[in-house]
Design a protein around this motif. Structure first.
Motif, PDB file in Angstrom:
ATOM      1  N   GLU A  54     -48.608  14.038  17.918  1.00  0.00           N
ATOM      2  CA  GLU A  54     -47.666  13.275  18.745  1.00  0.00           C
ATOM      3  C   GLU A  54     -47.399  11.895  18.146  1.00  0.00           C
ATOM      4  N   ALA A  55     -48.447  11.231  17.684  1.00  0.00           N
ATOM      5  CA  ALA A  55     -48.277   9.913  17.059  1.00  0.00           C
ATOM      6  C   ALA A  55     -47.562  10.043  15.716  1.00  0.00           C
ATOM      7  N   GLN A  56     -47.831  11.108  14.974  1.00  0.00           N
ATOM      8  CA  GLN A  56     -47.160  11.313  13.690  1.00  0.00           C
ATOM      9  C   GLN A  56     -45.661  11.509  13.890  1.00  0.00           C
ATOM     10  N   GLN A  57     -45.281  12.162  14.973  1.00  0.00           N
ATOM     11  CA  GLN A  57     -43.869  12.339  15.285  1.00  0.00           C
ATOM     12  C   GLN A  57     -43.203  10.980  15.524  1.00  0.00           C
ATOM     13  N   LYS A  58     -43.873  10.079  16.221  1.00  0.00           N
ATOM     14  CA  LYS A  58     -43.327   8.729  16.452  1.00  0.00           C
ATOM     15  C   LYS A  58     -43.253   7.944  15.146  1.00  0.00           C
ATOM     16  N   LEU A  59     -44.241   8.113  14.279  1.00  0.00           N
ATOM     17  CA  LEU A  59     -44.204   7.422  12.988  1.00  0.00           C
ATOM     18  C   LEU A  59     -43.057   7.939  12.121  1.00  0.00           C
ATOM     19  N   ASP A  60     -42.717   9.204  12.256  1.00  0.00           N
ATOM     20  CA  ASP A  60     -41.613   9.773  11.487  1.00  0.00           C
ATOM     21  C   ASP A  60     -40.254   9.282  11.971  1.00  0.00           C
ATOM     22  N   GLU A  61     -40.187   8.746  13.188  1.00  0.00           N
ATOM     23  CA  GLU A  61     -38.928   8.241  13.727  1.00  0.00           C
ATOM     24  C   GLU A  61     -38.516   6.900  13.101  1.00  0.00           C
ATOM     25  N   SER A  62     -39.367   6.262  12.366  1.00  0.00           N
ATOM     26  CA  SER A  62     -39.098   5.043  11.577  1.00  0.00           C
ATOM     27  C   SER A  62     -38.940   3.751  12.369  1.00  0.00           C
ATOM     28  N   TRP A  63     -39.146   3.742  13.669  1.00  0.00           N
ATOM     29  CA  TRP A  63     -39.096   2.471  14.375  1.00  0.00           C
ATOM     30  C   TRP A  63     -40.458   1.786  14.403  1.00  0.00           C
ATOM     31  N   VAL A  64     -41.466   2.507  13.943  1.00  0.00           N
ATOM     32  CA  VAL A  64     -42.815   1.961  13.832  1.00  0.00           C
ATOM     33  C   VAL A  64     -43.454   2.579  12.595  1.00  0.00           C
ATOM     34  N   ASN A  65     -44.342   1.820  11.940  1.00  0.00           N
ATOM     35  CA  ASN A  65     -45.038   2.349  10.760  1.00  0.00           C
ATOM     36  C   ASN A  65     -46.526   2.009  10.849  1.00  0.00           C
ATOM     37  N   LEU A  66     -47.289   2.449   9.864  1.00  0.00           N
ATOM     38  CA  LEU A  66     -48.739   2.222   9.890  1.00  0.00           C
ATOM     39  C   LEU A  66     -49.103   0.747   9.782  1.00  0.00           C
ATOM     40  N   ASP A  67     -48.265  -0.049   9.128  1.00  0.00           N
ATOM     41  CA  ASP A  67     -48.537  -1.492   9.071  1.00  0.00           C
ATOM     42  C   ASP A  67     -48.465  -2.111  10.461  1.00  0.00           C
ATOM     43  N   ILE A  69     -49.231  -0.540  13.202  1.00  0.00           N
ATOM     44  CA  ILE A  69     -50.456  -0.104  13.878  1.00  0.00           C
ATOM     45  C   ILE A  69     -51.633  -0.964  13.431  1.00  0.00           C
ATOM     46  N   ARG A  70     -51.720  -1.239  12.132  1.00  0.00           N
ATOM     47  CA  ARG A  70     -52.808  -2.094  11.628  1.00  0.00           C
ATOM     48  C   ARG A  70     -52.704  -3.499  12.203  1.00  0.00           C
ATOM     49  N   ASN A  71     -51.478  -4.020  12.321  1.00  0.00           N
ATOM     50  CA  ASN A  71     -51.300  -5.353  12.920  1.00  0.00           C
ATOM     51  C   ASN A  71     -51.703  -5.357  14.390  1.00  0.00           C
ATOM     52  N   CYS A  72     -51.439  -4.261  15.092  1.00  0.00           N
ATOM     53  CA  CYS A  72     -51.861  -4.171  16.493  1.00  0.00           C
ATOM     54  C   CYS A  72     -53.383  -4.163  16.606  1.00  0.00           C
ATOM     55  N   THR A  73     -54.051  -3.486  15.672  1.00  0.00           N
ATOM     56  CA  THR A  73     -55.517  -3.462  15.726  1.00  0.00           C
ATOM     57  C   THR A  73     -56.115  -4.769  15.232  1.00  0.00           C
ATOM     58  N   LYS A  74     -55.299  -5.629  14.651  1.00  0.00           N
ATOM     59  CA  LYS A  74     -55.787  -6.936  14.209  1.00  0.00           C
ATOM     60  C   LYS A  74     -55.458  -8.029  15.222  1.00  0.00           C
ATOM     61  N   THR A  91     -63.864   7.182  23.780  1.00  0.00           N
ATOM     62  CA  THR A  91     -63.367   6.228  24.760  1.00  0.00           C
ATOM     63  C   THR A  91     -61.945   5.827  24.400  1.00  0.00           C
ATOM     64  N   THR A  92     -61.047   5.898  25.365  1.00  0.00           N
ATOM     65  CA  THR A  92     -59.644   5.582  25.147  1.00  0.00           C
ATOM     66  C   THR A  92     -59.402   4.090  25.354  1.00  0.00           C
ATOM     67  N   TYR A  93     -58.654   3.482  24.433  1.00  0.00           N
ATOM     68  CA  TYR A  93     -58.260   2.078  24.555  1.00  0.00           C
ATOM     69  C   TYR A  93     -56.749   1.966  24.413  1.00  0.00           C
ATOM     70  N   ILE A  94     -56.127   1.197  25.293  1.00  0.00           N
ATOM     71  CA  ILE A  94     -54.695   0.909  25.252  1.00  0.00           C
ATOM     72  C   ILE A  94     -54.540  -0.470  24.616  1.00  0.00           C
ATOM     73  N   ILE A  95     -53.788  -0.540  23.516  1.00  0.00           N
ATOM     74  CA  ILE A  95     -53.615  -1.800  22.783  1.00  0.00           C
ATOM     75  C   ILE A  95     -52.134  -2.145  22.767  1.00  0.00           C
ATOM     76  N   GLU A  96     -51.812  -3.359  23.167  1.00  0.00           N
ATOM     77  CA  GLU A  96     -50.428  -3.821  23.175  1.00  0.00           C
ATOM     78  C   GLU A  96     -50.210  -4.757  22.000  1.00  0.00           C
ATOM     79  N   GLY A  97     -49.062  -4.599  21.323  1.00  0.00           N
ATOM     80  CA  GLY A  97     -48.737  -5.427  20.173  1.00  0.00           C
ATOM     81  C   GLY A  97     -47.246  -5.394  19.917  1.00  0.00           C
ATOM     82  N   GLU A  98     -46.861  -5.711  18.686  1.00  0.00           N
ATOM     83  CA  GLU A  98     -45.454  -5.736  18.305  1.00  0.00           C
ATOM     84  C   GLU A  98     -45.263  -5.005  16.987  1.00  0.00           C
TER      85      GLU A  98
END
Length: 124
Positions: A54-67, A69-74, A91-98
């Motif tokens: 499911e997340a890979q499908q969103k990454l393929d849409e090109s409005w978000v990339n792995l960078d 995601i890394r910035n959100c985890t930072k 354990t599930t964690y919800i992380i908000e970022g940009e």
């Protein structure tokens, strides 16, 4: 000794101690990570990340990339009120970022003992 003199000695010693600590800790690149948000993000960053279909499908849409995601985890904010649910032994964690366009995103990650699963990505 008067109180003013004692206070001056105390402040001088405290300032000298802080300067010495800053000098030594600056060379070690130590970070202050005792708050819950920082500890969770640091733990997530330290493990290998796997991506759900499911997340890979969103990454393929090109409005978000792995960078993004890394910035959100930072630099992201963990929403503890909606987090800490158990999911298949983790354990599930919800992380908000940009993302890089400045649009707010929300990622859901499952933290296991030896890996992290990127479960979903949403625009807010």
């Amino acid at each position: 000794m008067k109180f003013g003199v004692r206070l001056a000695y105390f402040l001088f010693g405290g300032l000298l101690g802080v300067l010495i600590l800053v000098f030594f800790l600056q060379n070690k690149k130590a970070e202050f990570c005792y708050l819950p948000n920082c500890r969770v993000l640091k733990n997530i960053r330290s493990k290998k990340m796997t991506i759900s279909p499911e997340a890979q499908q969103k990454l393929d849409e090109s409005w978000v990339n792995l960078d993004d995601i890394r910035n959100c985890t930072k630099d992201g904010d963990v929403d503890f009120s909606r987090s800490k649910e158990k999911y298949k032994g983790g354990t599930t964690y919800i992380i908000e970022g940009e993302n890089t366009n400045g649009e707010p995103i929300e990622i859901e990650m499952v933290n296991y003992d030896n890996k992290v699963l990127l479960k979903t990505i949403k625009k807010i």
